[in-house]
Write an enzyme that holds these catalytic residues in place. Structure first.
Site, short mmCIF file in Angstrom:
data_model
loop_
_atom_site.label_atom_id
_atom_site.label_comp_id
_atom_site.label_asym_id
_atom_site.label_seq_id
_atom_site.Cartn_x
_atom_site.Cartn_y
_atom_site.Cartn_z
N ILE A 86 0.76 -1.19 0.10
CA ILE A 86 0.19 0.11 -0.05
C ILE A 86 0.98 1.20 0.00
O ILE A 86 1.76 1.21 0.70
CB ILE A 86 -0.97 -0.06 1.44
N ALA A 131 4.50 4.22 2.76
CA ALA A 131 3.91 2.70 2.19
C ALA A 131 4.10 1.78 3.16
O ALA A 131 4.60 1.84 4.26
CB ALA A 131 4.87 2.51 1.09
N LYS A 132 3.57 0.78 2.85
CA LYS A 132 3.70 -0.49 4.03
C LYS A 132 3.28 -1.70 3.23
O LYS A 132 2.51 -1.58 2.09
CB LYS A 132 2.90 -0.41 5.41
N GLY A 133 4.00 -2.87 3.47
CA GLY A 133 3.39 -3.99 2.85
C GLY A 133 3.39 -5.23 3.95
O GLY A 133 3.86 -5.14 5.07
#
Ligand code: NAD
Length: 442
Positions: A86, A131-133
């Site tokens: 994201i 962001a992050k995953g």
């Protein structure tokens, strides 16, 4: 794919819950990090009288990618994992944020973590968006080969949106240097040449940075030292308890210990140990490296995991997961200061209780920003193919953390607000400038 979730719908869904029972509503909104994050944004926006247009933009993640990750398990069966990447906001630069492997990863958790990354990069003034995953999996039940295949396929699936100019992942819970190396290799194989700048937190031998491993814990220490300075207490006469003994927690423990603080408590997912005389941190680090966890560590008094944040200490460093200090246990926290090594460990309801009790909370988006700061240094070094000394890196990290702490502290004094609200105000100010300058496309 754009999310349809807005603060209004978030609000509506929490109102639906409120109509059921206020206590149940509080608990379910506390356990949803995205609702918590949006409440924090709205609170800062209201205090700053921020334009509604800007707040509305920040209530939506720019890009949400959901991927399915098929993996051949060691027994030959196929297992399909769900993963996310994201990008919350790109107004200040390429997106930056870690990758988490955990059974409790959810879309709302990754959205919240990506939003906090946007705010964190703005608070320490790095030229990045957030962001992050995450992948829903339990790496403790997977072999190293299965984790490698999962990582490579996940990287391949998200390679359509990551890249050194687009979105640069890093380690987070249950991901490490080796996993970052596989991310780098998979991306490099896809594009046909080595691209170290696509990911940070790599091993030194493939373009990692000196000091990155310890950076988040070291940054936690630097902001605590600034806090001690403005509050007038002596860190060498203070006791510290640290929840979580992974990258952030163990390195924070090491740096506090090396600088003469008494670390009286440490914990991990198997529970905690506490000793008012102080714990031998280097010995515990060796024990965990050998045994894999704190389980069975012979020293100190055993503390059940869910009671650890209540142990007697001056400074509590939650460095594990979100949602650890809630409305339920905030009244029993004994620490005078909480320095958030983890992201989102304190819920908003707990924050209000702690504020009323005079407990000072140094918020995650400031306190744990040392990791992304040295990740930024790593990315700059990779792009220039010119590497700095550890002394330089630590000095630059210290400079950035001290300046960010002072910015937030000054804002808190000027506006007479707590440090979390002040940090959001500092970050939001910078972010809003970028949003205004860039205008709206088309
Ligand atoms: P990690 O996987 O290296 O370590 C996590 C630790 O927390 C482990 O010791 C684990 O046993 C423990 N843990 C998990 N659940 C727990 C629980 N319920 N109670 C007590 N301990 C528990 O992860 P990490 O990289 O150290 O990340 C920890 C936190 O710090 C996360 O919130 C992460 O988002 C945040 N963070 C990490 C970095 C980084 O550079 N790694 C940077 C900023 C913020």
């Amino acid at each position: 794919m754009e999310t349809k979730t807005s603060a209004k719908s978030a609000q509506r869904s929490s109102q639906v819950r409120i109509s059921r029972s206020p206590a149940a509503a509080l608990e379910s909104s506390e356990s949803n990090p995205w609702l918590q994050a949006m409440e924090q944004l709205n609170r800062a926006g209201a205090k700053m009288k921020m334009e509604e247009n800007i707040l509305e933009r920040l209530r939506h993640c720019k890009r949400i990618l959901t991927v399915s990750v098929p993996v051949t398990m060691d027994d030959g069966t196929l297992k399909v994992f769900e993963g996310y990447r994201i990008q919350h906001n790109l107004d200040r630069g390429p997106a930056k944020g870690g990758i988490r492997y955990h059974p409790q990863v959810s879309l709302d958790e990754v959205k919240a973590l990506s939003f906090w990354m946007t705010m964190k990069c703005a608070v320490v003034n790095l030229p990045y968006g957030g962001a992050k995953g995450g992948v829903i999996c339990d790496p403790s039940k997977m072999s190293i080969g299965e984790i490698e295949r999962l990582t490579r396929r996940y990287t391949s699936e998200i390679s359509i949106i990551i890249g050194p100019d687009k979105d640069i992942p890093a380690p987070d819970v249950n991901t490490n240097e080796q996993i970052m190396s596989w991310v780098m290799d998979t991306y490099s194989m896809t594009i046909g040449y080595s691209c170290p700048g696509v990911v940070t937190g790599k091993p030194i031998d493939v373009g990692g940075s000196l000091g990155r491993r310890e950076a988040t814990g070291r940054g936690v220490f630097y902001v605590t030292r600034e806090l001690a300075d403005v509050k007038g207490f002596d860190l060498t006469k203070s006791t510290v308890a640290i929840q979580g003994f992974g990258n952030v927690g163990s390195n924070a423990a090491k740096v506090f210990y090396e600088h003469g603080s008494k670390v009286v408590g440490v914990s991990d997912v198997t529970g905690g140990v506490w000793d008012p005389k102080g714990l031998p941190i280097p010995e515990i680090i060796d024990y965990v490296a050998r045994q894999g966890s704190l389980a069975g560590y012979p020293g100190g008094k055993r503390i059940p995991g869910n009671e650890f944040v209540e142990v007697p200490c001056d400074i509590l460093v939650p460095a594990a997961m979100e949602n650890q200090i809630t409305h339920e246990n905030a009244g029993r926290v004994k620490a005078k200061y909480i320095v958030e090594g983890a992201n989102g460990p304190t819920t908003n309801a707990a924050d209000r209780i702690l504020n009323e009790r005079g407990v000072v909370v140094v918020p995650d988006i400031l306190a744990n920003a040392g990791g992304v700061t040295v990740s930024y240094f790593e990315w700059v070094q990779d792009i220039q193919a010119y590497f700095w000394s550890e002394k330089d890196i630590n000095a630059r990290l210290q400079e950035i953390m001290v300046r960010a702490f002072r910015d937030v502290w000054d804002m808190a004094q000027k506006e007479k607000v707590d440090l979390r609200l002040a940090a959001f105000m500092v970050g939001l100010n910078r972010l809003a400038k970028a949003v205004r300058l860039r205008g709206r496309f088309p």
